[in-house]
Design a protein around this motif. Structure first.
Motif, PDB file in Angstrom:
ATOM      1  N   ASP A 207       0.834  -1.204   0.000  1.00  0.00           N
ATOM      2  CA  ASP A 207       0.000   0.000   0.000  1.00  0.00           C
ATOM      3  C   ASP A 207       0.868   1.253   0.000  1.00  0.00           C
ATOM      4  O   ASP A 207       0.926   1.989   0.982  1.00  0.00           O
ATOM      5  N   PRO A 208       1.559   1.511  -1.125  1.00  0.00           N
ATOM      6  CA  PRO A 208       2.437   2.688  -1.172  1.00  0.00           C
ATOM      7  C   PRO A 208       1.688   4.008  -1.106  1.00  0.00           C
ATOM      8  O   PRO A 208       2.282   5.053  -0.847  1.00  0.00           O
ATOM      9  N   GLY A 209       0.374   3.964  -1.331  1.00  0.00           N
ATOM     10  CA  GLY A 209      -0.409   5.195  -1.328  1.00  0.00           C
ATOM     11  C   GLY A 209      -0.837   5.663   0.047  1.00  0.00           C
ATOM     12  O   GLY A 209      -1.330   6.785   0.200  1.00  0.00           O
ATOM     13  N   ARG A 210      -0.653   4.840   1.062  1.00  0.00           N
ATOM     14  CA  ARG A 210      -1.121   5.250   2.391  1.00  0.00           C
ATOM     15  C   ARG A 210      -0.166   6.271   3.013  1.00  0.00           C
ATOM     16  O   ARG A 210       0.998   6.380   2.623  1.00  0.00           O
ATOM     17  N   ASN A 211      -0.666   7.004   3.966  1.00  0.00           N
ATOM     18  CA  ASN A 211       0.163   8.000   4.650  1.00  0.00           C
ATOM     19  C   ASN A 211       1.236   7.293   5.469  1.00  0.00           C
ATOM     20  O   ASN A 211       0.936   6.431   6.298  1.00  0.00           O
ATOM     21  N   MET A 212       2.488   7.637   5.215  1.00  0.00           N
ATOM     22  CA  MET A 212       3.607   6.996   5.907  1.00  0.00           C
ATOM     23  C   MET A 212       4.551   8.037   6.466  1.00  0.00           C
ATOM     24  O   MET A 212       4.945   8.975   5.773  1.00  0.00           O
ATOM     25  N   ARG A 248       8.148   4.251  -4.047  1.00  0.00           N
ATOM     26  CA  ARG A 248       7.034   4.990  -4.639  1.00  0.00           C
ATOM     27  C   ARG A 248       7.412   5.540  -6.011  1.00  0.00           C
ATOM     28  O   ARG A 248       6.623   5.482  -6.963  1.00  0.00           O
ATOM     29  N   GLN A 267      -2.113   9.746  -6.624  1.00  0.00           N
ATOM     30  CA  GLN A 267      -2.923   9.137  -5.563  1.00  0.00           C
ATOM     31  C   GLN A 267      -2.409   7.744  -5.201  1.00  0.00           C
ATOM     32  O   GLN A 267      -2.325   7.387  -4.023  1.00  0.00           O
ATOM     33  N   ARG A 268      -2.008   6.963  -6.204  1.00  0.00           N
ATOM     34  CA  ARG A 268      -1.587   5.579  -5.961  1.00  0.00           C
ATOM     35  C   ARG A 268      -0.242   5.487  -5.264  1.00  0.00           C
ATOM     36  O   ARG A 268       0.062   4.464  -4.627  1.00  0.00           O
ATOM     37  N   GLY A 270       0.795   7.889  -3.020  1.00  0.00           N
ATOM     38  CA  GLY A 270       0.774   8.534  -1.715  1.00  0.00           C
ATOM     39  C   GLY A 270       0.900  10.034  -1.666  1.00  0.00           C
ATOM     40  O   GLY A 270       1.296  10.585  -0.633  1.00  0.00           O
ATOM     41  N   TYR A 271       0.527  10.718  -2.759  1.00  0.00           N
ATOM     42  CA  TYR A 271       0.593  12.187  -2.741  1.00  0.00           C
ATOM     43  C   TYR A 271      -0.814  12.762  -2.865  1.00  0.00           C
ATOM     44  O   TYR A 271      -1.620  12.290  -3.677  1.00  0.00           O
TER      45      TYR A 271
END
Length: 299
Positions: A207-212, A248, A267-268, A270-271
């Protein structure tokens, strides 16, 4: 969850350049100094000496498999080699079959050798996650795979290129599996061998799009921020967010090459906006995503 090792191999886009059967007898030495393509070798019979630049020489014997994903200069030779700089006698006895050394001497080495290429333009990042050299002993599955590649190269069968591509992917994964342990050098394999870090690496890939942030990753790993940061950098070789950003951007490049809309790419990976993604991509890659997409479309 996604498998980070499988994803790295897939994104590398490996393809076979050369596959050959090599025999040798007497004294011989082959030197590669032009820093060519990634290389693998499986010893079928006998033994030889391999010396990779900056490393101690290693005697390879029957059942040994060596993969060099990075591009190093190295020599391979008989156990009593010719002097450095001396040219080995090399004869192609039939298509894809080579003889080294003295033609009349008894054969004391038989090996299957291959050179491959990585089709991605992000290979520097991806290869940096892998060991510099993989040396595996006694793995019959690797030997069978190399033999299948060698046989497929010689045959003119339907879907040959697709089969070779899949076999090479499986060979790379099998080699990486065989060397994955806590004793591996810092990188993805060592990180995946760490039971506390492997779930984090899988989550980054899945899930590279999640907030990290370092804080959220540390909390998920049930460690303090400083302990998590130090452990990740020690085992994987880079800081957590450096790894996440690199991954990413590797995915973003792949999506842009597939002509996915920039807003969806942002979006995919994580931005929250295309402008934030564009700034990050430009900083990381050296050109805006639109220019990158156009350049790859032209290519």
């Amino acid at each position: 969850m996604n498998d980070p090792v499988a994803e790295v191999v897939s994104l590398l886009k490996p393809s076979l350049s050369i596959s050959k059967l090599v025999t040798g007898g007497g004294r011989w030495l082959v030197e590669r100094t032009e820093l060519g393509s990634p290389f693998y070798c499986a010893i079928v019979e006998g033994s030889c000496l391999m010396t990779i630049s900056g490393r101690q020489s290693v005697v390879l014997t029957a059942g040994d498999f060596v993969l060099v994903p990075k591009i190093f200069s190295f020599t391979m030779s008989s156990l009593e080699p010719l002097p450095r700089g001396a040219l080995a006698r090399r004869l192609e006895t039939s298509p894809g079959v080579f003889r080294l050394g003295e033609p009349e001497a008894p054969t004391d080495i038989k090996a299957m050798v291959g050179h491959c290429a990585f089709g991605t333009d992000d290979k520097a990042l991806l290869v940096s996650l892998l060991p510099e050299v993989i040396h595996v002993r006694g793995e019959e599955r690797l030997m069978r795979l190399v033999n299948m590649i060698n046989e497929e190269t010689r045959a003119d069968r339907t879907a040959r290129e697709m089969v070779l591509h899949r076999l090479l992917e499986v060979l790379l994964i099998e080699a990486l599996r065989s060397s994955a342990s806590a004793t591996a050098p810092p990188g993805l394999l060592r990180g995946m061998a760490d039971p506390l870090l492997a779930p984090t690496l899988r989550r980054i890939h899945a899930d590279p799009g999640r907030n990290m942030t370092v804080e959220t990753l540390a909390r998920d790993a049930a460690m303090s921020r400083s302990t998590f940061f130090d452990r990740f950098r020690r085992e994987v070789g880079v800081a957590p967010m450096e790894y996440a950003t690199g991954w990413r951007m590797a995915l973003a490049k792949e999506l842009l090459r597939e002509d996915v809309a920039m807003a969806e790419v942002a979006q995919r990976v994580g931005y929250g906006s295309t402008s934030a993604f564009s700034v990050a991509f430009s900083r990381h890659v050296g050109m805006p995503p639109g220019a990158y997409s156009r350049a790859n479309a032209a290519a």
